[in-house]
Design a protein around this motif. Structure first.
Motif, PDB file in Angstrom:
ATOM      1  N   ARG A 268       0.759  -1.269  -0.006  1.00  0.00           N
ATOM      2  CA  ARG A 268      -0.048   0.031   0.039  1.00  0.00           C
ATOM      3  C   ARG A 268       0.881   1.348   0.073  1.00  0.00           C
ATOM      4  O   ARG A 268       1.963   1.313   0.180  1.00  0.00           O
ATOM      5  CB  ARG A 268      -0.977   0.004   1.337  1.00  0.00           C
ATOM      6  CG  ARG A 268      -1.856  -1.211   1.280  1.00  0.00           C
ATOM      7  CD  ARG A 268      -2.644  -1.062   2.445  1.00  0.00           C
ATOM      8  NE  ARG A 268      -3.906  -2.290   2.384  1.00  0.00           N
ATOM      9  CZ  ARG A 268      -4.621  -2.659   3.271  1.00  0.00           C
ATOM     10  NH1 ARG A 268      -4.877  -1.547   4.161  1.00  0.00           N
ATOM     11  NH2 ARG A 268      -5.475  -3.507   3.442  1.00  0.00           N
ATOM     12  N   PRO A 269       0.290   2.305  -0.256  1.00  0.00           N
ATOM     13  CA  PRO A 269       1.026   3.574  -0.313  1.00  0.00           C
ATOM     14  C   PRO A 269       1.981   3.718   1.107  1.00  0.00           C
ATOM     15  O   PRO A 269       2.979   4.496   0.831  1.00  0.00           O
ATOM     16  CB  PRO A 269      -0.047   4.869  -0.579  1.00  0.00           C
ATOM     17  CG  PRO A 269      -0.997   4.064  -1.157  1.00  0.00           C
ATOM     18  CD  PRO A 269      -1.239   2.549  -0.464  1.00  0.00           C
ATOM     19  N   ALA A 270       1.390   3.773   2.138  1.00  0.00           N
ATOM     20  CA  ALA A 270       2.130   3.797   3.422  1.00  0.00           C
ATOM     21  C   ALA A 270       3.413   2.853   3.458  1.00  0.00           C
ATOM     22  O   ALA A 270       4.481   3.364   3.765  1.00  0.00           O
ATOM     23  CB  ALA A 270       1.225   3.697   4.501  1.00  0.00           C
ATOM     24  N   ASP A 271       3.239   1.700   3.061  1.00  0.00           N
ATOM     25  CA  ASP A 271       4.283   0.721   2.967  1.00  0.00           C
ATOM     26  C   ASP A 271       5.394   1.087   1.976  1.00  0.00           C
ATOM     27  O   ASP A 271       6.559   1.356   2.070  1.00  0.00           O
ATOM     28  CB  ASP A 271       3.987  -0.580   2.503  1.00  0.00           C
ATOM     29  CG  ASP A 271       4.894  -1.738   2.437  1.00  0.00           C
ATOM     30  OD1 ASP A 271       6.111  -1.490   3.246  1.00  0.00           O
ATOM     31  OD2 ASP A 271       5.081  -2.361   1.679  1.00  0.00           O
ATOM     32  N   THR A 272       5.180   1.841   0.696  1.00  0.00           N
ATOM     33  CA  THR A 272       5.959   2.533  -0.323  1.00  0.00           C
ATOM     34  C   THR A 272       6.691   3.507   0.229  1.00  0.00           C
ATOM     35  O   THR A 272       7.915   3.427   0.300  1.00  0.00           O
ATOM     36  CB  THR A 272       5.115   2.604  -1.704  1.00  0.00           C
ATOM     37  OG1 THR A 272       4.387   1.361  -2.138  1.00  0.00           O
ATOM     38  CG2 THR A 272       6.244   2.965  -2.765  1.00  0.00           C
ATOM     39  N   THR A 273       5.858   4.312   0.802  1.00  0.00           N
ATOM     40  CA  THR A 273       6.454   5.591   1.318  1.00  0.00           C
ATOM     41  C   THR A 273       7.631   5.401   2.434  1.00  0.00           C
ATOM     42  O   THR A 273       8.607   5.875   2.555  1.00  0.00           O
ATOM     43  CB  THR A 273       5.531   6.693   1.902  1.00  0.00           C
ATOM     44  OG1 THR A 273       4.482   6.709   1.073  1.00  0.00           O
ATOM     45  CG2 THR A 273       6.020   7.880   2.649  1.00  0.00           C
ATOM     46  N   VAL A 274       7.475   4.429   3.473  1.00  0.00           N
ATOM     47  CA  VAL A 274       8.234   4.086   4.517  1.00  0.00           C
ATOM     48  C   VAL A 274       9.526   3.378   3.918  1.00  0.00           C
ATOM     49  O   VAL A 274      10.703   3.476   4.251  1.00  0.00           O
ATOM     50  CB  VAL A 274       7.627   3.215   5.518  1.00  0.00           C
ATOM     51  CG1 VAL A 274       8.652   2.495   6.604  1.00  0.00           C
ATOM     52  CG2 VAL A 274       6.705   4.034   6.406  1.00  0.00           C
ATOM     53  N   LEU A 275       9.244   2.548   2.959  1.00  0.00           N
ATOM     54  CA  LEU A 275      10.439   1.888   2.080  1.00  0.00           C
ATOM     55  C   LEU A 275      11.381   2.844   1.580  1.00  0.00           C
ATOM     56  O   LEU A 275      12.505   2.793   1.597  1.00  0.00           O
ATOM     57  CB  LEU A 275      10.073   0.867   1.190  1.00  0.00           C
ATOM     58  CG  LEU A 275       9.428  -0.476   1.881  1.00  0.00           C
ATOM     59  CD1 LEU A 275       8.917  -1.341   0.673  1.00  0.00           C
ATOM     60  CD2 LEU A 275      10.510  -1.378   2.612  1.00  0.00           C
ATOM     61  N   VAL A 276      11.056   3.850   0.815  1.00  0.00           N
ATOM     62  CA  VAL A 276      11.810   4.948   0.226  1.00  0.00           C
ATOM     63  C   VAL A 276      12.445   5.714   1.212  1.00  0.00           C
ATOM     64  O   VAL A 276      13.610   6.055   1.143  1.00  0.00           O
ATOM     65  CB  VAL A 276      10.794   5.640  -0.653  1.00  0.00           C
ATOM     66  CG1 VAL A 276      11.432   6.872  -1.174  1.00  0.00           C
ATOM     67  CG2 VAL A 276      10.033   5.009  -1.776  1.00  0.00           C
ATOM     68  N   LEU A 277      11.700   6.209   2.373  1.00  0.00           N
ATOM     69  CA  LEU A 277      12.310   6.866   3.442  1.00  0.00           C
ATOM     70  C   LEU A 277      13.487   6.319   3.976  1.00  0.00           C
ATOM     71  O   LEU A 277      14.515   6.882   4.220  1.00  0.00           O
ATOM     72  CB  LEU A 277      11.034   7.515   4.446  1.00  0.00           C
ATOM     73  CG  LEU A 277      10.177   8.473   3.918  1.00  0.00           C
ATOM     74  CD1 LEU A 277       9.400   8.805   5.136  1.00  0.00           C
ATOM     75  CD2 LEU A 277      11.031   9.898   3.399  1.00  0.00           C
ATOM     76  N   THR A 278      13.247   4.923   4.418  1.00  0.00           N
ATOM     77  CA  THR A 278      14.203   4.143   5.069  1.00  0.00           C
ATOM     78  C   THR A 278      15.372   3.806   4.086  1.00  0.00           C
ATOM     79  O   THR A 278      16.640   3.761   4.668  1.00  0.00           O
ATOM     80  CB  THR A 278      13.708   2.762   5.484  1.00  0.00           C
ATOM     81  OG1 THR A 278      12.966   2.058   4.465  1.00  0.00           O
ATOM     82  CG2 THR A 278      12.711   3.038   6.501  1.00  0.00           C
ATOM     83  N   LEU A 279      15.302   3.777   2.827  1.00  0.00           N
ATOM     84  CA  LEU A 279      16.365   3.576   1.711  1.00  0.00           C
ATOM     85  C   LEU A 279      17.120   4.826   1.737  1.00  0.00           C
ATOM     86  O   LEU A 279      18.385   4.610   1.710  1.00  0.00           O
ATOM     87  CB  LEU A 279      15.638   3.490   0.516  1.00  0.00           C
ATOM     88  CG  LEU A 279      16.764   2.849  -0.741  1.00  0.00           C
ATOM     89  CD1 LEU A 279      17.718   1.784  -0.087  1.00  0.00           C
ATOM     90  CD2 LEU A 279      16.118   2.894  -1.817  1.00  0.00           C
ATOM     91  N   VAL A 280      16.309   5.870   1.949  1.00  0.00           N
ATOM     92  CA  VAL A 280      17.097   7.291   1.931  1.00  0.00           C
ATOM     93  C   VAL A 280      17.941   7.450   3.235  1.00  0.00           C
ATOM     94  O   VAL A 280      19.328   7.943   3.112  1.00  0.00           O
ATOM     95  CB  VAL A 280      16.241   8.543   1.765  1.00  0.00           C
ATOM     96  CG1 VAL A 280      16.962   9.901   2.093  1.00  0.00           C
ATOM     97  CG2 VAL A 280      15.466   8.586   0.403  1.00  0.00           C
ATOM     98  N   VAL A 281      17.439   7.117   4.005  1.00  0.00           N
ATOM     99  CA  VAL A 281      18.144   7.157   5.679  1.00  0.00           C
ATOM    100  C   VAL A 281      19.580   6.270   5.386  1.00  0.00           C
ATOM    101  O   VAL A 281      20.658   6.756   6.058  1.00  0.00           O
ATOM    102  CB  VAL A 281      17.321   6.674   6.570  1.00  0.00           C
ATOM    103  CG1 VAL A 281      18.004   6.682   7.937  1.00  0.00           C
ATOM    104  CG2 VAL A 281      16.117   7.881   6.864  1.00  0.00           C
ATOM    105  N   ILE A 282      19.221   5.089   4.923  1.00  0.00           N
ATOM    106  CA  ILE A 282      20.448   4.159   4.754  1.00  0.00           C
ATOM    107  C   ILE A 282      21.578   4.696   3.936  1.00  0.00           C
ATOM    108  O   ILE A 282      22.665   4.297   4.200  1.00  0.00           O
ATOM    109  CB  ILE A 282      19.965   2.847   4.574  1.00  0.00           C
ATOM    110  CG1 ILE A 282      18.899   2.185   5.474  1.00  0.00           C
ATOM    111  CG2 ILE A 282      21.030   1.939   4.177  1.00  0.00           C
ATOM    112  CD1 ILE A 282      18.347   0.918   5.157  1.00  0.00           C
TER     113      ILE A 282
END
Length: 307
Positions: free
Chosen positions: A125-139
């Motif tokens: 879902r959109p929330a899942d995709t958003t969190v995945l993108v944000l965590t990838l940026v943080v890493i």
């Protein structure tokens, strides 16, 4: 359980001696400590010989290690080259680093696991995709970039925090440094929890619990979450020692005189007593944290029993 703990404690003994021996050898071959004491100018032979005798550097390495370990068991971690006891440096450095580590672990547990559970239950879902993108940026962003950016915005531009943290910093003053220190690990905890939740959501025991008509909250908390947290607990347990020893960048950015700062100064000045002493304590932290993680497995999963 008692026999298992006793066996694990016995296994920790050779690991402790092996790790400390390796660190001792690596630190003692990284350079000439006497040259670091004398600064830019080379020591004259008489002064160098006197310093070597004073700090026991004229003895063979095996004898230096045996003397050091014998002193460690009496609570003596040696004397730094500036004449200060290493235990005194530890007394000022470890409390602030422990507080910083606690703040970082709380961010990982509260924020990381919560986001992982939410995204794991809403996979795709959109929330899942958003969190995945944000965590990838943080890493992807280095910690020193994150730390300097938050220090500039929150401390210099907006004045919400103090850019430099005092030695007696409270938990409140360590919130931003703790977030910076935990940022990469928090992202990993989020992704690891999400993957574990999503995989176990399709397991037979979850489907059976749902078919019994159990409330969704009970299915998630009592059945799904406890089994999904096992790999997360493993990561967090090994991350405790890594956070304490790897806080060099964070402590340098926020001027925190903790363990990372003392290790940096010890390496910079080739102060072997300081480096070996602090790393010895960190080895103990790693070993104890791993033992506690193994014992926590039985709490999370009743099927695990230790003989």
């Amino acid at each position: 359980m008692g026999r298992y703990v006793a066996r694990r404690l016995l296994q920790m003994v050779p690991v402790f001696f092996g790790a400390t021996l390796l660190i001792f050898l690596m630190v003692n071959v990284m350079g000439d400590p006497v040259a670091g004491l004398c600064g830019e100018r080379a020591c004259d032979p008489a002064t160098a010989a006197q310093l070597e005798r004073e700090f026991g550097l004229d003895k063979p390495l095996w004898q230096q290690y045996a003397t050091y370990m014998g002193n460690v068991f009496t609570g003596d971690f040696g004397t730094a080259f500036n004449g200060q006891k290493v235990t005194e440096l530890m007394a000022t450095a470890f409390p602030v680093t422990v507080r910083l580590t606690i703040v970082a672990i709380l961010f990982e547990v509260v924020v990381g696991i919560t986001l992982g559970v939410v995204t794991g239950l809403r996979r795709g879902r959109p929330a899942d995709t958003t969190v995945l993108v944000l965590t990838l940026v943080v890493i992807s962003v280095p910690i020193f970039v994150t730390g300097l950016l938050l220090q500039l915005l929150l401390g210099v531009r907006w004045g919400w925090i103090r850019p430099s943290v005092p030695p007696e910093a409270t938990f409140t003053q360590l919130l931003v440094p703790g977030l910076v220190l935990a940022s990469v690990s928090l992202a990993y905890v989020t992704r690891l929890t999400r993957t574990s939740i999503a995989e176990n959501l399709r397991s037979d025991y979850v489907r059976t619990a749902v078919a019994k008509g159990l409330p969704r909250r009970r299915v998630v908390t009592r059945h799904l979450l406890r089994n999904s947290l096992i790999p997360v607990v493993t990561f967090i347990g090994t991350d405790i020692g890594a956070l304490m020893g790897g806080a060099i960048l964070t402590e340098r950015i926020f001027n925190i005189h903790g363990v990372g700062y003392q290790l940096y100064q010890g390496i910079l000045r080739q102060n072997t007593q300081t480096v070996v002493g602090f790393v010895t304590v960190l080895v103990l932290v790693f070993l104890i944290a791993n033992l506690l993680v193994d014992l926590l497995y039985a709490v999370l999963d009743p099927r695990i029993r230790y003989a």
